[in-house]
Design an enzyme around this catalytic site. Sequence first.
Site, mmCIF file in Angstrom:
data_model
loop_
_atom_site.group_PDB
_atom_site.id
_atom_site.type_symbol
_atom_site.label_atom_id
_atom_site.label_comp_id
_atom_site.label_asym_id
_atom_site.label_seq_id
_atom_site.Cartn_x
_atom_site.Cartn_y
_atom_site.Cartn_z
ATOM 1 N N HIS A 112 54.709 53.146 80.556
ATOM 2 C CA HIS A 112 53.891 52.159 81.269
ATOM 3 C C HIS A 112 54.028 52.341 82.779
ATOM 4 O O HIS A 112 55.116 52.182 83.331
ATOM 5 C CB HIS A 112 54.377 50.763 80.864
ATOM 6 C CG HIS A 112 53.595 49.641 81.434
ATOM 7 N ND1 HIS A 112 54.155 48.669 82.216
ATOM 8 C CD2 HIS A 112 52.281 49.335 81.319
ATOM 9 C CE1 HIS A 112 53.231 47.789 82.548
ATOM 10 N NE2 HIS A 112 52.081 48.168 82.031
ATOM 11 N N HIS A 117 48.962 49.438 90.701
ATOM 12 C CA HIS A 117 48.712 48.334 89.758
ATOM 13 C C HIS A 117 47.987 47.151 90.370
ATOM 14 O O HIS A 117 46.995 46.662 89.832
ATOM 15 C CB HIS A 117 50.024 47.848 89.137
ATOM 16 C CG HIS A 117 49.791 46.721 88.175
ATOM 17 N ND1 HIS A 117 49.818 45.398 88.563
ATOM 18 C CD2 HIS A 117 49.463 46.725 86.854
ATOM 19 C CE1 HIS A 117 49.538 44.638 87.510
ATOM 20 N NE2 HIS A 117 49.323 45.424 86.471
ATOM 21 N N GLU A 163 50.547 55.547 80.797
ATOM 22 C CA GLU A 163 49.585 54.511 81.206
ATOM 23 C C GLU A 163 49.580 54.432 82.728
ATOM 24 O O GLU A 163 50.628 54.576 83.380
ATOM 25 C CB GLU A 163 50.011 53.163 80.609
ATOM 26 C CG GLU A 163 48.940 52.088 80.623
ATOM 27 C CD GLU A 163 48.916 51.178 81.837
ATOM 28 O OE1 GLU A 163 47.939 50.432 81.997
ATOM 29 O OE2 GLU A 163 49.861 51.222 82.647
#
Length: 246
Positions: free
Chosen positions: A10, A52, A37
């Site tokens: 992640h 992000h 990801e």
Amino acid sequence: MFLPGPRIAHRGCSSTAPENTMAAFRQAIDLGVEGIELDVHQSADGQLVVIHDATLSRTTSGRGYVNERTLSELKKLDAGAWFNPAFASERIPTLEEVLSFIDGRCTVFIEVKQGRKPYPGIEEKVLKCINDLKVRDTVVLHAFEKDTLHRIHRLDESIPIYLDLFFPPVLGTFFFDRVVLQSSILKYKTLKGVSINHHALSPRLVRKVHALGLQVLAWTVNKPQDIQRMKSIGVDTIISNFPERL
Ligand code: G3P
Ligand code: CA
């Protein structure tokens, strides 16, 4: 059936390197994960950048919104020292830089983000980047916003897509019925699965998703006991900041 693989890092190996940086992606490749990801936003001059948040303050030396800065301004920011001074040389990477580096060595699970408002044309640009680099066989797209997935599907009827969902613990099945079962997104053959926060997952919900022919991806599963629970209820893929624990 297409699968991103059982282990997805992640935002890269985001427990041992600053998230969404080349250092985090390099560690994930070295670890041999099946998937990575990452999150994509757009700069003021329309470039795709991997970060992000829509804002800069949490993970860089900058302030304000990502889409208020040009790529060259974003590249001057430190994207690693917040995590550890040893990573002070890390910069916000572009999507092109990350995909070129990974170069098909694992599946890339690209989340198409929105800023304060949807980024104009971000879906076209992501698809163009994937196609220009000839990596579409190892890339899948995901988003929380169904509108984003509809736009992707209108542009490309064969790229695999996943719907991200956030449900309250225990009430996962209840919300799944209301949020997903009535949705027109289910008619797309390219919808391969749903990505659900792990606290909301239960054996019943996993069975329900599987009965629709869809995969269950669980995020963001970090504690060993949670990893074990996800394995025992039969999720297809675990997304973790600690992929080494998977
Ligand atoms: O698949 C969803 C996962 O990426 C969790 O969302 O972007 O808040 O980390 P995010
Ligand atoms: Ca994400």
